[in-house]
Design a protein around this motif. Structure first.
Motif, PDB file in Angstrom:
ATOM      1  N   ASP A   1       0.715  -1.089  15.031  1.00 37.32           N
ATOM      2  CA  ASP A   1      -0.662  -1.452  14.737  1.00 37.32           C
ATOM      3  C   ASP A   1      -0.728  -2.937  14.353  1.00 37.32           C
ATOM      4  O   ASP A   1      -0.042  -3.375  13.426  1.00 37.32           O
ATOM      5  N   ASP A   2      -1.547  -3.710  15.076  1.00 41.90           N
ATOM      6  CA  ASP A   2      -1.639  -5.149  14.833  1.00 41.90           C
ATOM      7  C   ASP A   2      -2.118  -5.470  13.425  1.00 41.90           C
ATOM      8  O   ASP A   2      -1.608  -6.398  12.787  1.00 41.90           O
ATOM      9  N   GLU A   3      -3.086  -4.725  12.922  1.00 42.27           N
ATOM     10  CA  GLU A   3      -3.604  -4.978  11.570  1.00 42.27           C
ATOM     11  C   GLU A   3      -2.520  -4.713  10.518  1.00 42.27           C
ATOM     12  O   GLU A   3      -2.368  -5.476   9.560  1.00 42.27           O
ATOM     13  N   GLU A   4      -1.780  -3.623  10.691  1.00 40.34           N
ATOM     14  CA  GLU A   4      -0.693  -3.298   9.767  1.00 40.34           C
ATOM     15  C   GLU A   4       0.368  -4.397   9.815  1.00 40.34           C
ATOM     16  O   GLU A   4       0.840  -4.873   8.781  1.00 40.34           O
TER      17      GLU A   4
ATOM     18  N   GLU B   1       0.041  -7.585  10.700  1.00 42.29           N
ATOM     19  CA  GLU B   1      -0.472  -8.814  10.083  1.00 42.29           C
ATOM     20  C   GLU B   1      -0.468  -8.709   8.559  1.00 42.29           C
ATOM     21  O   GLU B   1      -0.147  -9.674   7.862  1.00 42.29           O
ATOM     22  N   MET B   2      -0.828  -7.534   8.045  1.00 42.65           N
ATOM     23  CA  MET B   2      -0.856  -7.322   6.600  1.00 42.65           C
ATOM     24  C   MET B   2       0.545  -7.483   6.001  1.00 42.65           C
ATOM     25  O   MET B   2       0.726  -8.149   4.978  1.00 42.65           O
TER      26      MET B   2
ATOM     27  N   ARG C   1       3.174  -9.059   7.431  1.00 44.04           N
ATOM     28  CA  ARG C   1       3.616 -10.439   7.624  1.00 44.04           C
ATOM     29  C   ARG C   1       3.021 -11.356   6.568  1.00 44.04           C
ATOM     30  O   ARG C   1       3.718 -12.175   5.974  1.00 44.04           O
ATOM     31  N   ASP C   2       1.730 -11.214   6.311  1.00 42.48           N
ATOM     32  CA  ASP C   2       1.079 -12.048   5.295  1.00 42.48           C
ATOM     33  C   ASP C   2       1.664 -11.810   3.907  1.00 42.48           C
ATOM     34  O   ASP C   2       1.886 -12.747   3.150  1.00 42.48           O
TER      35      ASP C   2
ATOM     36  N   GLU D   1       0.827  -1.217   0.000  1.00 44.80           N
ATOM     37  CA  GLU D   1       0.000   0.000   0.000  1.00 44.80           C
ATOM     38  C   GLU D   1       0.857   1.262   0.000  1.00 44.80           C
ATOM     39  O   GLU D   1       0.674   2.162   0.824  1.00 44.80           O
TER      40      GLU D   1
END
Length: 95
Positions: free
Chosen positions: A65-68, A70-71, A73-74, A28
């Motif tokens: 930020d956990d969501e950032e 995870e994104m 890492r994935d 992104e």
């Protein structure tokens, strides 16, 4: 033998840790560095966002930020199907 690209970061307690730069990934429109401590035998790596400071210099920022996290890492695991375990980085200050 291939020479590793490394960087030294300061931990919260002021100690220096040398990291191997495993790669840089763009997600992104933001760049992230994937770093692994040279002295770590646990095959763990850390994610840092590459930001720019007020002087235009690149700095590494902790991804809080956990969501950032995870994104990123994935995306890394999809691209590199790596066996490294990417950990949230709570031990290192922004550089």
């Amino acid at each position: 033998m291939e020479e590793r690209e490394t960087i030294t970061l300061l931990g919260e307690n002021g100690e220096e840790t040398e990291f191997e730069i495993l790669g840089v990934i763009t997600v992104e429109d933001t760049d992230y560095a994937i770093l692994a401590p040279l002295d770590d035998e646990d095959d763990q790596a850390y994610i840092f966002r590459i930001d720019t400071d007020e002087n235009g210099e690149e700095i590494l920022s902790v991804v809080e930020d956990d969501e950032e996290f995870e994104m990123i890492r994935d995306a890394w695991e999809t691209l590199y199907d790596d066996e490294l375990e990417l950990d949230a980085d709570d031990d290192f200050n922004e550089e």
